[in-house]
Motif scaffolding. Sequence first.
Motif, short mmCIF file in Angstrom:
data_model
loop_
_atom_site.label_atom_id
_atom_site.label_comp_id
_atom_site.label_asym_id
_atom_site.label_seq_id
_atom_site.Cartn_x
_atom_site.Cartn_y
_atom_site.Cartn_z
N ALA A 19 0.83 -1.21 0.00
CA ALA A 19 0.00 0.00 0.00
C ALA A 19 0.86 1.26 0.00
O ALA A 19 0.46 2.30 -0.53
CB ALA A 19 -0.93 0.01 1.21
N ALA A 20 2.08 1.16 0.57
CA ALA A 20 2.96 2.33 0.64
C ALA A 20 3.41 2.80 -0.74
O ALA A 20 3.73 3.97 -0.91
CB ALA A 20 4.18 2.01 1.51
N PHE A 21 3.45 1.89 -1.72
CA PHE A 21 3.78 2.36 -3.08
C PHE A 21 2.58 2.37 -4.01
O PHE A 21 2.54 3.14 -4.96
CB PHE A 21 4.95 1.57 -3.68
CG PHE A 21 4.70 0.10 -3.94
CD1 PHE A 21 3.93 -0.34 -5.00
CD2 PHE A 21 5.29 -0.86 -3.13
CE1 PHE A 21 3.74 -1.68 -5.26
CE2 PHE A 21 5.10 -2.22 -3.37
CZ PHE A 21 4.32 -2.63 -4.43
N VAL A 22 1.57 1.53 -3.75
CA VAL A 22 0.41 1.47 -4.65
C VAL A 22 -0.42 2.75 -4.56
O VAL A 22 -0.84 3.31 -5.58
CB VAL A 22 -0.46 0.24 -4.36
CG1 VAL A 22 -1.81 0.34 -5.08
CG2 VAL A 22 0.25 -1.04 -4.80
N LEU A 23 -0.66 3.24 -3.36
CA LEU A 23 -1.51 4.43 -3.21
C LEU A 23 -0.88 5.67 -3.86
O LEU A 23 -1.56 6.38 -4.62
CB LEU A 23 -1.81 4.68 -1.73
CG LEU A 23 -2.82 3.69 -1.11
CD1 LEU A 23 -2.91 3.88 0.40
CD2 LEU A 23 -4.20 3.86 -1.74
N PRO A 24 0.41 5.99 -3.63
CA PRO A 24 1.00 7.13 -4.35
C PRO A 24 1.02 6.94 -5.86
O PRO A 24 0.83 7.90 -6.61
CB PRO A 24 2.43 7.20 -3.78
CG PRO A 24 2.36 6.53 -2.47
CD PRO A 24 1.34 5.44 -2.63
N MET A 25 1.24 5.70 -6.30
CA MET A 25 1.25 5.42 -7.73
C MET A 25 -0.11 5.71 -8.35
O MET A 25 -0.21 6.40 -9.38
CB MET A 25 1.62 3.95 -7.98
CG MET A 25 1.58 3.52 -9.44
SD MET A 25 1.64 1.72 -9.61
CE MET A 25 0.00 1.26 -9.00
N LEU A 26 -1.18 5.20 -7.73
CA LEU A 26 -2.52 5.43 -8.26
C LEU A 26 -2.89 6.90 -8.20
O LEU A 26 -3.58 7.42 -9.08
CB LEU A 26 -3.54 4.59 -7.47
CG LEU A 26 -3.41 3.06 -7.61
CD1 LEU A 26 -4.41 2.36 -6.70
CD2 LEU A 26 -3.61 2.62 -9.06
N ASN A 27 -2.43 7.59 -7.16
CA ASN A 27 -2.72 9.02 -7.04
C ASN A 27 -2.11 9.79 -8.22
O ASN A 27 -2.70 10.76 -8.73
CB ASN A 27 -2.17 9.55 -5.72
CG ASN A 27 -2.79 10.86 -5.32
OD1 ASN A 27 -3.94 10.91 -4.85
ND2 ASN A 27 -2.06 11.95 -5.51
N ARG A 28 -0.92 9.37 -8.67
CA ARG A 28 -0.28 10.00 -9.82
C ARG A 28 -1.06 9.73 -11.11
O ARG A 28 -1.17 10.60 -11.98
CB ARG A 28 1.15 9.49 -9.97
CG ARG A 28 1.82 9.87 -11.29
CD ARG A 28 3.19 9.24 -11.44
NE ARG A 28 4.19 9.96 -10.68
CZ ARG A 28 4.87 11.01 -11.14
NH1 ARG A 28 4.64 11.49 -12.35
NH2 ARG A 28 5.76 11.61 -10.39
N LEU A 29 -1.62 8.52 -11.23
CA LEU A 29 -2.24 8.10 -12.49
C LEU A 29 -3.72 8.46 -12.59
O LEU A 29 -4.28 8.43 -13.69
CB LEU A 29 -2.11 6.58 -12.66
CG LEU A 29 -0.69 5.99 -12.60
CD1 LEU A 29 -0.76 4.48 -12.83
CD2 LEU A 29 0.22 6.65 -13.63
N ILE A 30 -4.34 8.78 -11.47
CA ILE A 30 -5.79 8.94 -11.45
C ILE A 30 -6.22 10.12 -12.33
O ILE A 30 -5.51 11.11 -12.50
CB ILE A 30 -6.28 9.14 -10.00
CG1 ILE A 30 -7.74 8.71 -9.87
CG2 ILE A 30 -6.08 10.58 -9.52
CD1 ILE A 30 -8.17 8.52 -8.42
N GLY A 31 -7.38 9.95 -12.93
CA GLY A 31 -7.92 11.00 -13.81
C GLY A 31 -9.21 10.54 -14.47
O GLY A 31 -9.76 9.48 -14.13
N ASP A 32 -9.67 11.30 -15.40
CA ASP A 32 -10.89 10.92 -16.11
C ASP A 32 -10.58 9.80 -17.11
O ASP A 32 -9.44 9.58 -17.49
CB ASP A 32 -11.47 12.13 -16.85
CG ASP A 32 -11.90 13.22 -15.89
OD1 ASP A 32 -12.31 12.88 -14.75
OD2 ASP A 32 -11.81 14.41 -16.25
N ALA A 33 -11.64 9.12 -17.56
CA ALA A 33 -11.49 8.03 -18.52
C ALA A 33 -10.92 8.57 -19.83
O ALA A 33 -11.40 9.58 -20.36
CB ALA A 33 -12.84 7.36 -18.77
#
Length: 440
Positions: A52-66
């Motif tokens: 979770a320590a690397f998955v959450l920051p990673m997803l936060n960087r990638l998150i956005g609209d479809a």
Amino acid sequence: MFSQFALHERLLKAVAELKFVEPTPVQVAAIPPALEGRDLRVTAQTGSGKTAAFVLPMLNRLIGDAQPRVRIRALILLPTRELAQQTLKEVERFSQFTFIKSGLVTGGEDFKYQAAMLRKVPDVLIGTPGRLIEQLNAGNLDLKEVELLVLDEADRMLDMGFSDDVQRLANECANRAQTLLFSATSGGNGLREMVAAVLRDPQHLRLNSISELNEGTRQQIITADDPAHKERLVHWLLANETYQKAIIFTNTRAQADRLYGRLVASDHKVFVLHGEKDQKDRKLAIDRLKQGGVKILVATDVAARGLDVEGLDLVINFDMPRSGDEYVHRIGRTGRAGNDGLAISLICHNDWNLMSSVERYLKQRFERRVIKELKGVYQGPKKVKASGKAVGAKKKKTDDKKGAAKAPAKRKPVAKRPAASTLVSQDGLAPLKKRKPAEE
């Protein structure tokens, strides 16, 4: 609370859905600098919440609209297919309220099916180095636009001989903005070289020293006379210890199969896991253990990393692992997330030196344990030093023997000679010349 982190609301919703309440120390330390875009080199024990320590920051960087997917944006490298599958599940759980899609590339799965998945271009690609290199060589993999590279269990990847593959894959991600490297141990020169090669001005986070690892796990040794004696000890432990689930580690596939057969013959519900098992059998073994269909798994070190099984509270080292790092990873299967565990190593005469070196590496002394019903002849090496007097006497006796062996034939006693200036022959008729001293 996870709300303390500057995470997207969709990720916080997933965290709440999964009932994650308090972040672990490694998450508290690693998530904020990772969100800032820093390269990180993190050392933290197995089962501490590193994923979770690397998955959450990673997803936060990638998150956005479809959006249409045209490039792989994040790559996660792991040493074993079991750990890769587990990480995929974690990524999917945390990204359940986003449009982020993930893909998996490991050995043991259909190559063409994986190639077809890669043509759909997942946002996050999770895989093992060997199979990723094969897909790269086949022209099915483009990593040139990867933004974030994660190396998890980097020390284990080096141990397994993936150094060149990891370096090549990192070079393929030449345009990345961030690299996160996680390991359970500090590793050796090889890991330091990798850190220097793939990380840029990294922040080093060391959450545990080796001696602090697995504080919730009692560590014991039981001496044994031979492998047959070890097998009897295993049967006794499985019959008399209180545990929910157990893993028994061996160093070889042949020993794992032999022990598995002995346990099955004794009506134990058990699976065996090693490198010769195909992916279907390996997945079945792990799933049955997690679901409680079996309580016991016999395994080689292929299962020492990345196997996260709830309720696993007993580890038995049938064979002592060949290094301190391997020992750390084996016993890391138990005592996870603050729970208690028990790790027992069975020690023959040829295991003792390995065990002693692991104690020195961990700066710990394992608890010595004797099972009265199965007490063997071998109880460890004989003490060389007893008391100073005894040692001195023994040395003198030994020296006397050596002296006796080297001494010339016994001569007849002669009378005490007068001073050199008045030496005379034994018949008293003529003076003798002064002798030169004997050469030493």
